[in-house]
Structure formats: C-alpha cells, structure tokens
Write an enzyme that holds these catalytic residues in place. Structure first.
Site, mmCIF file in Angstrom:
data_model
loop_
_atom_site.group_PDB
_atom_site.id
_atom_site.type_symbol
_atom_site.label_atom_id
_atom_site.label_comp_id
_atom_site.label_asym_id
_atom_site.label_seq_id
_atom_site.Cartn_x
_atom_site.Cartn_y
_atom_site.Cartn_z
ATOM 1 N N GLN A 276 0.809 -1.188 -0.063
ATOM 2 C CA GLN A 276 -0.111 -0.535 0.404
ATOM 3 C C GLN A 276 0.461 1.000 -0.266
ATOM 4 O O GLN A 276 1.243 1.744 1.074
ATOM 5 C CB GLN A 276 -0.805 0.151 0.900
ATOM 6 C CG GLN A 276 -2.015 -1.374 1.023
ATOM 7 C CD GLN A 276 -2.774 -1.128 0.214
ATOM 8 O OE1 GLN A 276 -3.332 0.070 -0.086
ATOM 9 N NE2 GLN A 276 -2.740 -2.187 -0.815
ATOM 10 N N ALA B 178 -11.621 3.015 3.870
ATOM 11 C CA ALA B 178 -11.358 1.732 3.397
ATOM 12 C C ALA B 178 -9.923 2.808 2.233
ATOM 13 O O ALA B 178 -10.366 4.083 2.032
ATOM 14 C CB ALA B 178 -11.709 1.094 2.606
ATOM 15 N N HIS B 179 -8.998 1.541 1.717
ATOM 16 C CA HIS B 179 -8.172 2.429 0.607
ATOM 17 C C HIS B 179 -8.483 2.910 -0.659
ATOM 18 O O HIS B 179 -9.935 2.629 -1.238
ATOM 19 C CB HIS B 179 -6.896 1.110 0.158
ATOM 20 C CG HIS B 179 -7.126 -0.177 -0.327
ATOM 21 N ND1 HIS B 179 -6.349 -0.181 -0.383
ATOM 22 C CD2 HIS B 179 -8.722 -0.630 0.025
ATOM 23 C CE1 HIS B 179 -6.531 -1.177 -0.627
ATOM 24 N NE2 HIS B 179 -8.251 -1.666 -0.417
ATOM 25 N N ASN B 180 -8.738 3.768 -1.289
ATOM 26 C CA ASN B 180 -8.687 4.657 -2.209
ATOM 27 C C ASN B 180 -9.670 5.495 -2.255
ATOM 28 O O ASN B 180 -10.433 6.164 -3.604
ATOM 29 C CB ASN B 180 -8.301 3.652 -3.850
ATOM 30 C CG ASN B 180 -7.319 2.437 -3.332
ATOM 31 O OD1 ASN B 180 -6.321 3.443 -3.387
ATOM 32 N ND2 ASN B 180 -7.335 1.405 -3.586
#
Lengths: 346, 346, 346
Positions: free
Chosen positions: A197, A238-240
């Site tokens: 990540q 969460a990511h993005n």
C-alpha cells in the site's frame, strides 16, 4: 472569565439586528429555561416560542417574525447557528501556544510553524512539516514525511502514517489512525500475498475527524477526505476512497475501497457502503443501511440492500405482518381450490 | 532508487517466461494507462486487453494466451499476483535496523533478537521476548511476559496485554488492542460480578491485523488467530474464539465469544457472528449479515438472520414490493369472499 | 503461588455450606473435566450433572438439590457466580503499588492518592485528582482537571479528555477514548459550523469499559454512564446520553446523542439506537437491531426497525419464503380472475 458583550456587538458578530436595548451587556449564553439576566438565550424551535415571554435571560436571539414579547432581542436568520457562534465567542478560550515542550520527540529535519504546541510524549517523525498554531497532544505519533497545515489540532494517541497530508483547520480526535495500510491481498493459491500500500491519505481543509476512526492509505494514489467534511467516531474509510466536500459521516459507518462520495452526502450511523461505487451529491442514507450499488444525486435511501427511504418505510411496516399475510394467502389458496372444484363439478 | 531488473530476472522472480527482449531493463511498475518505457505494466482484467497494444510500458505481464501485440511480455499464471510481487520488488524499501533507540522503555529481563528496531516511546514490559528483525513503533505498549516472533511489525500505539503470543511475520497496525479482558460477568442479583479473564491471545504466523481492531484474551485458555489470516480495521474478536487459517475478516466485523471459524472463511464488512458457533471451512458471509447458528463448510450466506445468499437476493427483491403484495392479497380476499357469497346464493 | 483454602473457608467466602470433609484443602479451580484432587470444580449446567460422579476434583460446588455422588461439595445458590469468585480468590494476584514511576509525566497541581501506580509514559495533565490504589498504564493520557476515584485501572493508551469524572472501582481498557467532542454542527449554508462541546463525561462507580470504545463529552452538561454498567469493545456512546445502572452494552453498539437508557438494559452486539430516545428499564435488544423510537420498560425487541422479538422471529421465518409467496399470490390472482370471468359468463 469571558468578557461581556453589548447586544450591538453581539448582533454585529452574528450578522443580526437588535430590537430593544443595544447597550445591554451579556456575559454568556444559556437555554431558555436556564438563562439569567446576564446571559443571552435563543429560540431555535418554534414550539418553545412562549418561553420568550418568561425566560430569565437578559436578551433573546430570535428568527425574523418571532414575537419578542417586549424583551431585548437580536434577530438573525438562523438562531441555532447563532447559538453555536455565541458558545464559541463566550465559552471557548483559545489555548496559548506552549511551543515544543520538553519530552516531545522531534525527528530530524522537522519544520514547525509559529505558535505551535507540541506536548511531551508526542512523536514527530523525520522530515515532517507542521504549520502555524498546530497543537499535537501527548502520545500522538506522526510518522516520517507527513505534512500538516495551519491551525490543526491532533489529539492524544492519534497516529498518522508516513507521507500523509493534512490541510488547514483540521481537528483529529484521540486514537484515530490515518494512513494505515489498505486491506489488499492477492490470493496466491493457498493463502494471500500482501499488495503493498504505497499511496497516502490526503485530508483537505476544515475537516474534523472523531475518535478511534480509521482511514486507510491508498494502494498507489491517495485516499481523499474533501474540504469541510465531518467524520464521527469509529468510522472506517478504506483505501482509495474519495470523499467529497461537506459530507457528514456518522459513527460506525464503513466505506469499502475505491468508493467515491459526492458533496454534502450524509451517511447515518452504522451504514455500510460497498466498494468501487459512486454516490452522488446530496445523497442521504438512513441508519444501518447497506449500499450495494451506485446512488444518484439527491437520493434518500434506506435498507439492506437500500432503496427509496419512503418505500422502505412502507415495506418495513409490512414486515411484522408477514406471518399473517402468509396465513391469509394459505387460506385463500384453499378457498380458491374449493371454488374451482365446485365450479368444475357443476 | 529501486534497482533496474531485466525481464529475464523479473520472469524468474515471478515464475513466468519472457516473450520478446529478455535483456530489456525496467525500473518500476505502473498501470496500463500510466506506465512509461522504463516501467513494466500488467493485464489482470481481460476487458483491458486492447490496451496492451497502446500502453507506453516497456513490457507487459500477461496471462497465458493473451495477445502481446508484439510487445515485450512476461507470461504468468496470475498477473494480479505478479503485480503485487513487482510492487514489493520495486517499491518496498527494507527498513534498516535501528536497534533499541534512546527513549524506548525496556523492562527487566527483556530479550531482543538481532536487527530489531524499537523506537523512542515504545514500552516493552518485563520478561518480554522479541524475535529477530522486529520493529516496534512509538507509543506501542507490550505488557509483561509477551512473546513476539521474528519479522514482526507492531505499529504505533498498539497495545498487547500480558502473556499474549505473537508468531512470525505478523504485522499489527496502529491502535489495535490484543489481549484486553473478555466481556464476561456473572449476574449476582443486582449487578454483575466480573469473571477474571486469565487466558491469552495467540496469533499464529503470517497474520496481518488492521488498525483499531480488538481481540480479547480468553477466560481460561487462548483466543487463537490462525496462520495466514488477514483482519481489517475496527474488527472485534471476543474471548475464546478460534479463527482458522487464511481467513479474511473485513472491517467492522464482530465475532462473539467462543465461536470457531474454519479455514479460508470470508466475513464481509460489518458482519456479526453470535457466540459458541461453529463456522465451517470456505464459508463466505455477505456484508452486514448476522449469523445466529452454525454454518456448514462451503456455504455462501447473507441476511439478518442469514440464509442462502442466492435465496436472500431473491427475497430481498420482493421486499420493496411488500406493500403492493399486501394490497393484492387484501383485494383477493375481497374477491374470493364475493365469489363464495355468489356461489352460496345460487 | 495461590494459598490453599479449606472447604470450610471457601464455603464461608462463597456464602454456601459444606457437605463432606470441611477440612479438605484445595489450591485452585478447574472444569469438571480438567480438575485434579487438589482443585475444586463446579456444576453450573445441569446437563453435566453426571460428571460430578467421575470428576477428578477434590470438591464440587453445586446448586441446592444436586446429587453430590458422595463427593466433597459446597452447596451455593449460584455455582457460576461461585466459579467467578473462586477464580478471583485463587488466580487473581493483586498488583503491588509501584508509585509514580520514573518516566511518568505528571502535570502541575496533580494530587495522587495512596498506593497508586503510574507507569512510565503515562501523562497526567495539570490539576488532575487521582484516588487511592489507582493504576495508570503506559501511554494513557489524562487531560487537565480530570478527577479519578479509588481503585481505578486505566489501561495503556486510554485517553480521558479534560474535566471528565471517573468514579471508584472503574476499569477502562486500552485505547478507549472518554470525553472526545460530541458530533455537533450547525449548517451554515454551504458547510457546517462546529457547536462547541463544553460538557463532560461522568462515569459512575463500578463501571468497566472495554477496548477502543468511544464516549463523547456532552455539549453543555454531562454524558453519564451509570453505576455498575458494563461496556464492551468498540462501542460508541454519543454526546448527552445518560446510561442507567447495571446495563450491559455489547461490542460495536452505537447510541446516538441525547438518548437515555434505564437500568439493567441489555443491548446485544452491533445494535444501533437513534438519538433523543428513552429506553426503559430491563429492555433487551437483539443483536444488530436498530431502534428508531422509545421502548417501554421490560420489552424484548429485535429487527431494523425493531419490534417484538417473538414476532420478529416469526416474520424472519417468512422472509426466505417471500419469492414463493409472491408467486403463489400471482397464481391466485390469475385463478380468481378466471373464476370471476367464468361466473360473469354464466
């Protein structure tokens, strides 16, 4: 401790007009029931209008058209907003800068703006940039190469992972984690291989984030929290994800990876949003709902999975009657079969 | 910064074969859209196959049978896994060991393996054992008598209570709490008497745990997280749970006490699992579902309470139509009563 | 390590009576299956009654009327409670006071009672009052002017914001945040204006709070957690809530602002409660339920939105059959139309 203000001064601060004694001085704000003659109160809910006549307050902040019952009054368009502003004016004391205090751990190459306060037990990693009037409480850990704007408050035991960016006038409450790894793995047959990540979290200006919330760094780019957005406690982003401006994200909401929210979206408590979705502007989602697909701008939805909130209310009213409905249908089946048999035999 | 690799070297690392120029050197990985001639890209989703012809990348990682459009290519069985591995190879720099840094608090009788990094502000309790290449970030608190294996990373402000065991190659993200007391009380008439929580948490090898997650210690034995399992942020795992190997537990899931999960179980976001249950191998539970009973291996379930995911989808499609269904049934009742009356009067 | 006790001593401690050898000494407690001749075991679940005859234990704690199969026994009204008390007696070692340890950060004007332990890396803000036998673990941050009673344990990395009050015999597990700002904003046209959160959190005696939970300070008054209430991990309690006495609030529950709970309320895991509600005494709410309105005392409810738990179970049994029900109704509509047509044509 708070300095007194004349009603004229207060009206100027609030963008309102005085009806009554402009020179009257008040030293605080309280509710219609509790206020005393040295205090100002406010009428935000019309159902309490009659209390304006009887309150002990020295003045009342009112909306246009409300009866001031002969009391000193300040007329403003939005008395509830005025209440919040008066609380700030009278009751929020600025914290004086205390500088980099002994016991703060400051890494190599850190730059700190004017009038900052960094408490003992805070850790600032190498290469971090902190703006003016930043406050970092004890136990907060800012990893390497983070940039933080002006007038930012980071409460105790917050963690900001490396490289994340925080804008101006941002407040982050205790225990929140910004920039931990997104939850990304590639199945490799038997188990899972971690996808590095490598991105960051970017928090824009005027954002406030509650306690023990988590916002994961992007895999390659940036997880973005848009300007003016307010996030409550124990929220997972969460990511993005890219969250728009002036959104309101209530406690225990979870937003899965790569989902985009428009501006002024409201997610009520414990909502879950699936990944890779697009949620339009001004969408409102009812508490505990689950969002499995895109939502057009302006929608008001509820349910798991969510659909029109109005229709959801009507459907939910049927749910307690389902056993009866099932019985009724079984009885109808029997009756119709009997009718068919009778007609067939004629 | 990352060293360049020839396609031959890269293919060997990935377990693939080169088609085209084996000596071509690349220095990084990027998407089909963004990659440049010095970079390698990958085709994981067949719908982007035509971009292989037009990408600016110097080479493409492809699955067997995909058209390489004359480009330099590396053929591998699983391009997405290859992408993750290439990210690691090119873009994850090993952190050099920094030893026990000044300001780290190390208790009596602590043993630390080779090449560890213990940051200032980390606290290691008496009698703790830390393996080789362990990294403990600032503010992490490891209580007494904990054992930690090799190649473990414990991020800032993690807390591990006394006596817990952590295997090798485990990563725990910031703010997570391992080994807090299980939620156990015996009613004593008026209130509650605390049941001492005397067990531990045991985390096996190759586990990764997200931020602000909580895993409670067992009452008497051990709460176990099986090898290779991945746990997201803000997850709750209660006392005495035994989680199998290579499970995937997404954010905000809660698992009640004494429940056992098999291997390769996937719990999607915000799922809740009741206590004292047995969940079989390879079970998948849809987001926000509630599990009130045992689930046999291989099941795919959703809903509150959960049942077959396929049937749940069909039932949920009816929910928005319940008000209409109820009206239809009421109309039918009336019509059938009319028909019955008419036939009775004949 | 634990001192042995005669059955007579143990019976006196538990408020029970001995049947058999009063002078028999035991040194620990274990399950019916695992106990040895030096240990005492207990029978809490009648289905294991036959194991009393075969257990290797030196004595058995039994309810009145249970067959002791000739074994040494202690008869008590509540063997499960007795088990918890024996665990405490035999297996919970008191932590000796270690005083204010070097590396603890103590602000100006702090008062600390007798026999306290304040670990290195704990931060106690100016003007804080700590009672006797208080334990504050590393990384805990207590802001200014907090008051803490006697026999309180605050685990690592807990944060208590300024001015909050904590009673006697309270335990707060790691990472929990007490007194962060309530989530309150006044819309100001384009965005949100923060409503200052000027109140506190007040935690009464004998409360235990799990890990990574968040309890927000009130806007003006106090968020209250009543005496004897037990709160699990990752729970959110919003500003101005008043929680009654001896409540049980399970993991991942969220309670919105200004809601009041009566006494002995049980909220199962992942329940959500809307704001400004009144929940009566002895209410029980099933896991994952959503509470949109007031609940009278003594109710047992489930569902989103919640209604009678018993009726909810019956309704949920129909949900998997909804597609069939819909088909049946469609078939009935057709049949009834045919019957009507046939009768009309006669």
């Amino acid at each position: 401790m708070a300095a007194g203000r004349t009603l004229k001064e207060l009206a100027d601060y609030l963008g309102g007009t005085v009806a009554g004694d402009e020179g009257k001085t008040v030293i605080g704000v309280a509710s219609l029931d509790d206020a005393t003659v040295d205090q100002v109160t406010f009428l935000a809910n019309p159902k309490y209008a009659s209390k304006v006549a009887t309150t002990g307050a020295g003045a009342v902040v009112l909306p246009p058209g409300a009866d001031r019952h002969g009391r000193n009054a300040i007329v403003v368009a939005n008395p509830y907003l005025a209440f919040a502003k008066m609380l700030t004016l009278f009751h929020v004391a600025p914290r004086p800068s205390r500088g980099i205090m002994e016991g703060a751990r400051i890494g190599d190459g850190v730059t700190v703006g004017a009038d900052a306060t960094i408490y003992p037990g805070a850790t600032i990693g190498a290469g971090v940039t902190l703006g003016d009037r930043v406050t970092i409480h004890p136990g907060a850990v800012v990893y390497e190469e983070v940039s933080v704007g002006d007038d930012v408050t980071i409460h105790a035991n917050v963690v900001v992972y490396q490289g994340c960016r925080i804008g101006n006038r941002v407040t982050i409450h205790a225990g929140t984690v910004i920039g931990s790894d997104g939850f990304g793995y590639a199945p490799d047959g038997e188990g899972y291989y971690k996808i590095p990540q490598l991105g960051i979290v970017s928090i824009e200006d005027d954002v406030e984030i509650g306690a023990n919330t988590t916002i994961d760094r992007a895999a390659l780019t940036a997880t973005v929290i848009g300007r003016g957005t307010k996030i409550d406690n124990l929220v997972q982003i969460a990511h993005n994800c890219v969250i728009g401006q002036n959104c309101t994200i209530v406690s225990q909401v979870g937003i899965s990876g790569s989902t985009r929210l428009g501006n002024r979206v409201t997610l009520a408590g414990q909502v879950g949003v699936a990944g890779h979705l697009s949620i339009g502007d001004n969408v409102m989602v009812g508490a505990k709902s689950g969002i499995p697909g895109n939502i057009p701008s302006g929608s008001l939805v509820s349910g798991i999975p969510a659909f029109s909130h109005r229709e959801w209310l009507r459907s939910m009213a049927v749910v307690p009657k389902l056993p009866d409905l099932k019985k009724t249908v079984a009885a109808l089946e029997k009756k119709v079969a009997e009718l068919e048999a009778r007609l067939a035999s004629e």
